[in-house]
Design a protein around this motif. Structure first.
Motif, PDB file in Angstrom:
ATOM      1  N   LEU A 159       0.814  -1.217   0.000  1.00  0.00           N
ATOM      2  CA  LEU A 159       0.000   0.000   0.000  1.00  0.00           C
ATOM      3  C   LEU A 159       0.850   1.270   0.000  1.00  0.00           C
ATOM      4  O   LEU A 159       0.564   2.209  -0.737  1.00  0.00           O
ATOM      5  N   GLY A 160       1.886   1.299   0.824  1.00  0.00           N
ATOM      6  CA  GLY A 160       2.682   2.515   0.943  1.00  0.00           C
ATOM      7  C   GLY A 160       3.875   2.592   0.004  1.00  0.00           C
ATOM      8  O   GLY A 160       4.592   3.602  -0.014  1.00  0.00           O
ATOM      9  N   GLY A 161       4.098   1.544  -0.802  1.00  0.00           N
ATOM     10  CA  GLY A 161       5.269   1.536  -1.674  1.00  0.00           C
ATOM     11  C   GLY A 161       6.568   1.538  -0.880  1.00  0.00           C
ATOM     12  O   GLY A 161       6.568   1.354   0.343  1.00  0.00           O
ATOM     13  N   VAL A 162       7.680   1.759  -1.568  1.00  0.00           N
ATOM     14  CA  VAL A 162       9.004   1.892  -0.944  1.00  0.00           C
ATOM     15  C   VAL A 162       9.779   2.928  -1.760  1.00  0.00           C
ATOM     16  O   VAL A 162       9.337   3.312  -2.854  1.00  0.00           O
ATOM     17  N   PRO A 167       3.580   4.313  -4.376  1.00  0.00           N
ATOM     18  CA  PRO A 167       2.602   3.664  -3.497  1.00  0.00           C
ATOM     19  C   PRO A 167       1.336   3.307  -4.263  1.00  0.00           C
ATOM     20  O   PRO A 167       1.147   3.719  -5.415  1.00  0.00           O
ATOM     21  N   ALA A 168       0.447   2.567  -3.622  1.00  0.00           N
ATOM     22  CA  ALA A 168      -0.827   2.191  -4.229  1.00  0.00           C
ATOM     23  C   ALA A 168      -1.748   3.397  -4.331  1.00  0.00           C
ATOM     24  O   ALA A 168      -1.645   4.363  -3.566  1.00  0.00           O
ATOM     25  N   ASN A 169      -2.662   3.313  -5.294  1.00  0.00           N
ATOM     26  CA  ASN A 169      -3.731   4.316  -5.420  1.00  0.00           C
ATOM     27  C   ASN A 169      -4.983   3.790  -4.729  1.00  0.00           C
ATOM     28  O   ASN A 169      -5.488   2.716  -5.082  1.00  0.00           O
ATOM     29  N   VAL A 170      -5.460   4.536  -3.755  1.00  0.00           N
ATOM     30  CA  VAL A 170      -6.664   4.160  -3.009  1.00  0.00           C
ATOM     31  C   VAL A 170      -7.767   5.157  -3.344  1.00  0.00           C
ATOM     32  O   VAL A 170      -7.567   6.371  -3.216  1.00  0.00           O
ATOM     33  N   MET A 185      -6.324   6.233   7.609  1.00  0.00           N
ATOM     34  CA  MET A 185      -5.513   5.017   7.688  1.00  0.00           C
ATOM     35  C   MET A 185      -4.665   4.825   6.441  1.00  0.00           C
ATOM     36  O   MET A 185      -3.467   4.535   6.511  1.00  0.00           O
ATOM     37  N   ALA A 186      -5.290   4.974   5.276  1.00  0.00           N
ATOM     38  CA  ALA A 186      -4.570   4.772   4.015  1.00  0.00           C
ATOM     39  C   ALA A 186      -3.461   5.797   3.850  1.00  0.00           C
ATOM     40  O   ALA A 186      -2.349   5.472   3.413  1.00  0.00           O
ATOM     41  N   ALA A 187      -3.754   7.027   4.231  1.00  0.00           N
ATOM     42  CA  ALA A 187      -2.738   8.083   4.136  1.00  0.00           C
ATOM     43  C   ALA A 187      -1.588   7.803   5.093  1.00  0.00           C
ATOM     44  O   ALA A 187      -0.413   7.995   4.752  1.00  0.00           O
ATOM     45  N   GLY A 188      -1.931   7.327   6.296  1.00  0.00           N
ATOM     46  CA  GLY A 188      -0.893   7.027   7.280  1.00  0.00           C
ATOM     47  C   GLY A 188       0.036   5.917   6.830  1.00  0.00           C
ATOM     48  O   GLY A 188       1.214   5.888   7.207  1.00  0.00           O
ATOM     49  N   LEU A 189      -0.479   5.010   5.996  1.00  0.00           N
ATOM     50  CA  LEU A 189       0.348   3.926   5.466  1.00  0.00           C
ATOM     51  C   LEU A 189       1.119   4.356   4.224  1.00  0.00           C
ATOM     52  O   LEU A 189       1.884   3.565   3.667  1.00  0.00           O
ATOM     53  N   GLY A 190       0.894   5.595   3.784  1.00  0.00           N
ATOM     54  CA  GLY A 190       1.684   6.143   2.681  1.00  0.00           C
ATOM     55  C   GLY A 190       1.080   6.014   1.307  1.00  0.00           C
ATOM     56  O   GLY A 190       1.744   6.299   0.296  1.00  0.00           O
ATOM     57  N   ALA A 191      -0.191   5.592   1.211  1.00  0.00           N
ATOM     58  CA  ALA A 191      -0.832   5.440  -0.102  1.00  0.00           C
ATOM     59  C   ALA A 191      -1.198   6.794  -0.692  1.00  0.00           C
ATOM     60  O   ALA A 191      -1.269   7.804   0.016  1.00  0.00           O
ATOM     61  N   ALA A 231      -7.174   2.752  -9.879  1.00  0.00           N
ATOM     62  CA  ALA A 231      -7.149   2.408  -8.449  1.00  0.00           C
ATOM     63  C   ALA A 231      -6.618   1.000  -8.231  1.00  0.00           C
ATOM     64  O   ALA A 231      -6.819   0.103  -9.051  1.00  0.00           O
ATOM     65  N   ASP A 232      -5.925   0.818  -7.119  1.00  0.00           N
ATOM     66  CA  ASP A 232      -5.513  -0.512  -6.670  1.00  0.00           C
ATOM     67  C   ASP A 232      -6.454  -1.036  -5.595  1.00  0.00           C
ATOM     68  O   ASP A 232      -6.720  -2.229  -5.507  1.00  0.00           O
ATOM     69  N   LEU A 233      -6.961  -0.114  -4.775  1.00  0.00           N
ATOM     70  CA  LEU A 233      -7.917  -0.435  -3.715  1.00  0.00           C
ATOM     71  C   LEU A 233      -9.047   0.572  -3.782  1.00  0.00           C
ATOM     72  O   LEU A 233      -8.809   1.786  -3.809  1.00  0.00           O
TER      73      LEU A 233
END
Length: 370
Positions: A159-162, A167-170, A185-191, A231-233
């Motif tokens: 979700l957050g890439g490296v 990162p993923a598109n949510v 939550m999604a933003a916090g994981l870096g998406a 989108a990925d999610l």
């Protein structure tokens, strides 16, 4: 009043309607509590704790036959229909608009059905839906991230890439409580997060408070069509209080998505906002349509029952006290919020959106409060 708390029987539903602490408080107020054996076990509350609170532990049949007020979490299932008595008050999540069978069963029962999800404050907020919406919104991202993994038939995306990898598109459709918590939550994981809604004022507010990796977009059908292609999610977070959710993602749109995209439809309780949505359970949570992974569990917060039970009972307990102390009629006359929770009363639908959903007769709620 005699208050009953049955064990939830929905698949892997581990929440419970009242905690031992709340039961103890109700006993002190002079009420009698009947709790089904092992009702709280899934949430970490043992029968012994309920007994120490002054509760009588019994079987499901005794809970329903003895209780004036039944406090649950999820809607009654078919095997419970015959246990519900005429004139008995049932206080729980019903989501009637998504089930004609349930609606007709409760009409036939003659019970008084007060729905958590339509109890409404003067500012139009839904106090008994908020905590579970917060849980479901946060869980939607956790589950979505999990099912994006390749062994779960997802695209194989973190979700957050490296560093060096995007990162993923949510995409989140709906900017209410569920959508806002999912975005956090999604933003916090870096998406990369896009949150959509038709309420421009809400989007303007979120634009101000959300981190830089959250983008707002007006939820026109053309914008939804385009957003899902990359989108990925995708998280469906639509709510029309008391009514069936509108379909915003059609089956044809699945063909425009990348294989392995994950759809999480949090609106499944209200019929779902994705055409290919069908209710699933924690036991079998996903299925694949046209290469797209669908996660449509109808009781998501049930997977984290300790957190969910405490969050839910913190807000339901004051209303339980009012119903128990005054009876449902006086409590609803004196509390407009609780009155809006009345859905079916003594064999008649008193919530207009339910009657409209199934084209069934509607009765004005005021006729039942005298």
């Amino acid at each position: 009043m005699v208050i009953g708390v049955p064990k939830e029987i929905k698949t892997l539903e581990n929440r419970v309607g009242l905690t031992p602490a709340h039961c103890a408080d109700l006993v002190k107020l002079g009420h009698k509590l009947l709790v089904e054996t092992k009702a709280g076990e899934g949430s970490g509350f043992l029968d012994e704790e309920y007994q120490n609170a002054g509760v009588s532990i019994c079987q499901a049949e005794d809970v329903y036959s003895g209780a004036d007020l039944v406090v649950k979490v999820k809607e009654p299932l078919e095997k419970e229909y015959s246990l519900i008595k005429k004139g008995q008050t049932i206080f729980t999540y019903f989501h009637f608009a998504s089930s004609r069978q349930l609606t007709e069963a409760m009409i036939k029962s003659g019970a008084v059905c007060i729905s958590y999800e339509t109890v409404e404050k003067s500012d139009r907020s839904l106090p008994l839906l908020v905590p579970m919406s917060e849980v479901a919104g946060r869980m939607a991202v956790q589950k979505g991230a999990n099912y994006l993994e390749k062994h779960n038939q997802g695209r194989g995306i973190l979700l957050g890439g490296v560093p060096g990898v995007k990162p993923a598109n949510v995409v989140i459709i709906g900017a209410g409580i569920v959508g806002t918590n999912a975005a956090k939550m999604a933003a916090g994981l870096g998406a990369n997060v896009t949150i959509m809604d038709i309420n421009v004022a809400r989007l303007r507010y979120l634009e101000d408070i959300m981190p830089a990796n959250v983008y707002t977009l007006y939820s026109s059908q053309s914008n939804v069509n385009e957003a899902v292609k990359t989108a990925d999610l995708i998280i469906g977070a639509i709510l029309v209080p008391g009514a069936k959710a509108p379909i915003l993602i059609s089956r044809d749109m699945l063909k425009t998505m990348k294989p392995g995209t994950v759809l999480v439809d949090v609106a499944v309780d209200q019929g779902g906002c994705i055409e290919t949505c069908k209710p699933t359970t924690h036991e079998n949570p996903t299925y694949v349509v046209d290469g797209i992974v669908h996660y449509c569990v109808a009781n998501m917060p049930g997977a984290v029952p300790f957190t969910s039970t405490l969050a839910l009972t913190n807000v339901t307990y004051p209303y339980v006290c009012q119903i128990a102390s005054k009876g449902w009629q006086k409590a609803c006359r004196e509390n407009e919020e609780l009155k809006k929770g009345l859905n079916v009363v003594n064999g008649q639908i008193v919530y207009k959106k339910i009657s409209e959903a199934f084209e069934l007769p509607y009765s004005e709620v005021e006729h039942h409060l005298s």
